[in-house]
Design a protein around this motif. Sequence first.
Motif, PDB file in Angstrom:
ATOM      1  N   LEU A  16       0.807  -1.230   0.000  1.00 36.98           N
ATOM      2  CA  LEU A  16       0.000   0.000   0.000  1.00 36.98           C
ATOM      3  C   LEU A  16       0.838   1.277   0.000  1.00 36.98           C
ATOM      4  O   LEU A  16       0.649   2.160  -0.839  1.00 36.98           O
ATOM      5  CB  LEU A  16      -0.948  -0.013   1.215  1.00 36.98           C
ATOM      6  N   PHE A  17       1.794   1.369   0.940  1.00 33.20           N
ATOM      7  CA  PHE A  17       2.507   2.639   1.066  1.00 33.20           C
ATOM      8  C   PHE A  17       3.526   2.845  -0.061  1.00 33.20           C
ATOM      9  O   PHE A  17       3.901   3.971  -0.357  1.00 33.20           O
ATOM     10  CB  PHE A  17       3.138   2.769   2.460  1.00 33.20           C
ATOM     11  N   SER A  18       3.927   1.744  -0.705  1.00 33.61           N
ATOM     12  CA  SER A  18       4.797   1.889  -1.878  1.00 33.61           C
ATOM     13  C   SER A  18       3.971   2.430  -3.047  1.00 33.61           C
ATOM     14  O   SER A  18       4.452   3.244  -3.843  1.00 33.61           O
ATOM     15  CB  SER A  18       5.403   0.551  -2.284  1.00 33.61           C
ATOM     16  N   LEU A  39       0.622  13.577   4.735  1.00 33.38           N
ATOM     17  CA  LEU A  39      -0.034  13.039   5.935  1.00 33.38           C
ATOM     18  C   LEU A  39      -0.541  11.632   5.616  1.00 33.38           C
ATOM     19  O   LEU A  39      -1.628  11.226   6.021  1.00 33.38           O
ATOM     20  CB  LEU A  39      -1.190  13.954   6.378  1.00 33.38           C
ATOM     21  N   GLY A  40       0.255  10.927   4.811  1.00 30.96           N
ATOM     22  CA  GLY A  40      -0.126   9.585   4.369  1.00 30.96           C
ATOM     23  C   GLY A  40       0.435   8.522   5.296  1.00 30.96           C
ATOM     24  O   GLY A  40      -0.194   8.170   6.299  1.00 30.96           O
ATOM     25  N   ILE A  41       1.623   8.038   4.993  1.00 31.75           N
ATOM     26  CA  ILE A  41       2.218   6.998   5.840  1.00 31.75           C
ATOM     27  C   ILE A  41       2.417   7.541   7.256  1.00 31.75           C
ATOM     28  O   ILE A  41       2.718   8.732   7.431  1.00 31.75           O
ATOM     29  CB  ILE A  41       3.550   6.487   5.233  1.00 31.75           C
ATOM     30  N   GLY A  42       2.232   6.661   8.234  1.00 36.37           N
ATOM     31  CA  GLY A  42       2.355   7.092   9.625  1.00 36.37           C
ATOM     32  C   GLY A  42       3.802   7.215  10.044  1.00 36.37           C
ATOM     33  O   GLY A  42       4.251   6.511  10.952  1.00 36.37           O
ATOM     34  N   ASP A  43       4.530   8.104   9.379  1.00 43.03           N
ATOM     35  CA  ASP A  43       5.932   8.287   9.742  1.00 43.03           C
ATOM     36  C   ASP A  43       6.068   9.573  10.545  1.00 43.03           C
ATOM     37  O   ASP A  43       5.487  10.600  10.187  1.00 43.03           O
ATOM     38  CB  ASP A  43       6.800   8.361   8.477  1.00 43.03           C
ATOM     39  N   ALA A 108       7.757  -3.385  15.071  1.00 44.14           N
ATOM     40  CA  ALA A 108       6.483  -4.095  15.199  1.00 44.14           C
ATOM     41  C   ALA A 108       5.998  -4.575  13.833  1.00 44.14           C
ATOM     42  O   ALA A 108       5.273  -5.555  13.725  1.00 44.14           O
ATOM     43  CB  ALA A 108       5.436  -3.201  15.851  1.00 44.14           C
ATOM     44  N   LYS A 109       6.434  -3.896  12.769  1.00 44.71           N
ATOM     45  CA  LYS A 109       6.060  -4.357  11.435  1.00 44.71           C
ATOM     46  C   LYS A 109       6.672  -5.735  11.187  1.00 44.71           C
ATOM     47  O   LYS A 109       5.977  -6.677  10.789  1.00 44.71           O
ATOM     48  CB  LYS A 109       6.525  -3.365  10.371  1.00 44.71           C
ATOM     49  N   SER A 110       7.982  -5.861  11.439  1.00 40.79           N
ATOM     50  CA  SER A 110       8.607  -7.169  11.209  1.00 40.79           C
ATOM     51  C   SER A 110       8.045  -8.219  12.165  1.00 40.79           C
ATOM     52  O   SER A 110       7.810  -9.356  11.762  1.00 40.79           O
ATOM     53  CB  SER A 110      10.135  -7.112  11.308  1.00 40.79           C
ATOM     54  N   ASN A 186      -6.575   1.620  17.092  1.00 38.78           N
ATOM     55  CA  ASN A 186      -6.542   1.000  15.781  1.00 38.78           C
ATOM     56  C   ASN A 186      -5.847   1.833  14.715  1.00 38.78           C
ATOM     57  O   ASN A 186      -6.007   3.036  14.621  1.00 38.78           O
ATOM     58  CB  ASN A 186      -7.991   0.717  15.339  1.00 38.78           C
ATOM     59  N   ASN A 187      -5.066   1.127  13.943  1.00 37.57           N
ATOM     60  CA  ASN A 187      -4.580   1.631  12.671  1.00 37.57           C
ATOM     61  C   ASN A 187      -5.381   0.872  11.623  1.00 37.57           C
ATOM     62  O   ASN A 187      -5.299  -0.358  11.595  1.00 37.57           O
ATOM     63  CB  ASN A 187      -3.087   1.318  12.512  1.00 37.57           C
ATOM     64  N   PRO A 188      -6.214   1.494  10.802  1.00 42.21           N
ATOM     65  CA  PRO A 188      -6.240   2.906  10.454  1.00 42.21           C
ATOM     66  C   PRO A 188      -7.328   3.773  11.099  1.00 42.21           C
ATOM     67  O   PRO A 188      -7.289   4.980  10.940  1.00 42.21           O
ATOM     68  CB  PRO A 188      -6.535   2.831   8.955  1.00 42.21           C
ATOM     69  N   SER A 248       8.663   3.287  17.799  1.00 35.70           N
ATOM     70  CA  SER A 248       8.611   4.127  16.593  1.00 35.70           C
ATOM     71  C   SER A 248       7.747   5.359  16.767  1.00 35.70           C
ATOM     72  O   SER A 248       8.165   6.474  16.481  1.00 35.70           O
ATOM     73  CB  SER A 248       8.040   3.323  15.417  1.00 35.70           C
ATOM     74  N   LYS A 249       6.508   5.142  17.183  1.00 39.01           N
ATOM     75  CA  LYS A 249       5.517   6.218  17.148  1.00 39.01           C
ATOM     76  C   LYS A 249       5.540   7.046  18.422  1.00 39.01           C
ATOM     77  O   LYS A 249       4.932   8.093  18.493  1.00 39.01           O
ATOM     78  CB  LYS A 249       4.112   5.649  16.902  1.00 39.01           C
ATOM     79  N   THR A 250       6.252   6.554  19.439  1.00 36.52           N
ATOM     80  CA  THR A 250       6.313   7.294  20.691  1.00 36.52           C
ATOM     81  C   THR A 250       7.615   8.088  20.780  1.00 36.52           C
ATOM     82  O   THR A 250       7.602   9.272  21.075  1.00 36.52           O
ATOM     83  CB  THR A 250       6.248   6.318  21.881  1.00 36.52           C
ATOM     84  N   PHE A 387     -10.993   7.616   4.455  1.00 36.18           N
ATOM     85  CA  PHE A 387      -9.676   8.148   4.142  1.00 36.18           C
ATOM     86  C   PHE A 387      -8.947   8.411   5.452  1.00 36.18           C
ATOM     87  O   PHE A 387      -9.550   8.882   6.415  1.00 36.18           O
ATOM     88  CB  PHE A 387      -9.857   9.456   3.363  1.00 36.18           C
ATOM     89  N   ARG A 388      -7.634   8.121   5.489  1.00 37.85           N
ATOM     90  CA  ARG A 388      -6.884   8.308   6.731  1.00 37.85           C
ATOM     91  C   ARG A 388      -5.898   9.451   6.621  1.00 37.85           C
ATOM     92  O   ARG A 388      -5.173   9.565   5.629  1.00 37.85           O
ATOM     93  CB  ARG A 388      -6.126   7.020   7.077  1.00 37.85           C
ATOM     94  N   LEU A 389      -5.883  10.305   7.642  1.00 35.60           N
ATOM     95  CA  LEU A 389      -4.847  11.344   7.762  1.00 35.60           C
ATOM     96  C   LEU A 389      -4.067  11.079   9.038  1.00 35.60           C
ATOM     97  O   LEU A 389      -4.644  10.634  10.038  1.00 35.60           O
ATOM     98  CB  LEU A 389      -5.491  12.735   7.838  1.00 35.60           C
TER      99      LEU A 389
END
Length: 409
Positions: A16-18, A39-43, A108-110, A186-188, A248-250, A387-389
Amino acid sequence: MAFVNENYLKLPGSYLFSEIARRVNKFKNENPDADIIRLGIGDVTRPLPPAVVEAMRHAVEEMGRAESFRGYGPEQGYDFLREKIIENDFRPRGIDLALDEVYVSDGAKSDTANFQEVFGTNNILAVSDPVYPVYVDSNVMAERTGMVNAKGQFEKIVYLPCTEENGMKPSLPKTRVDMIYLCFPNNPTGMTLSKAELKQWVDYAREHKSIILFDAAYEGYIRQDDVPHSIFEIEGAREVAVEFRSFSKTAGFTGTRCAYTIVPKEVMLYDSTGKAHSLNNLWLRRQTTKFNGVSYPVQAGAAAVFSEEGKKQVKATIDYYMENAGIIREGIEKAGYKVFGGVNAPYIWLKTPDGMGSWDFFEKLLKAAHVVGTPGAGFGASGEGYFRLTAFGSRENTERAVERIRTRM
Ligand code: MLT
């Protein structure tokens, strides 16, 4: 002749993100002057906390001296980090864990992608719909599903729709499932379960000897009471759940990579004769074979997240993103959109106007407002029309994006 793993051929052409990155790059090439807000990928965008940077610098210097140099570390993570994880993330919530129930990893992805390897290929898995695509794709690759249908759903996966009607909360499966992926916050969608709601899942899993793979990567964003931070707050969960967490997100580790997974010793998988096998032992076997641990400087940095300074700095980062979430939520709502999430999570899930398809909304938002988000349909059939932001942008970009959505869409 070398043959392909044909399970890979069942998957959509790109992750998806690619695919989003590909479309954004194409637009950027055609419109080099466009000022694109992502504001797409949760980076994340905030830098590493200074306490983390200092600890990493110190650790790198240690690695540069013969007397303090370290080679291979333990595959499961250094004790100094595992102790801090237990002391800070679990014990204050009344959860007791043994050191060897904590597995430090590079993300957490891996972990969520790899964990299915120790399960038989005949297990039936259940996922929320919409869902973080990694849970599904990794199981497709491992031959745990059939083919994909026109709605993008794979045979042999039980999809649990999360819709406005059920408050974006999955209902218990009506047929037997063995592996259950839950992600809360939850994501998303950015939505959460209460303790009572999560308990129903734990009870289901205990009754059916299923395992819950609980992704709590966004736990740090919980603001409201009665939202469980860990599945192990729920009685009986130690028998049936594993939990994935992330720095990652914290603490800004998306590029630095550090996470951990809790695998209680009570959780069992069964062989064809009905004999029980410890999931913890199986995961240890898998990790020691395929993984050589996270680098010492990164683990030293992660441990600094739990120092007094580190805690303050991480809190400031999370508060910053949650203010962004509030700005997006309110701004988008004022602009007339129906909005979910963004209260206990860094994701805002909006309903596209006039039933517009989510990829159409993606294209319109990119072209008219030069803002990138994530189409709900990319997370599954029930995400169509949403749609996710993310709230992970800078304050300035977040405000500008909301303003552009208000005036250009
Ligand atoms: C997302 O945007 O959903 C996240 O970046 C996923 C991830 O952490 O891999």
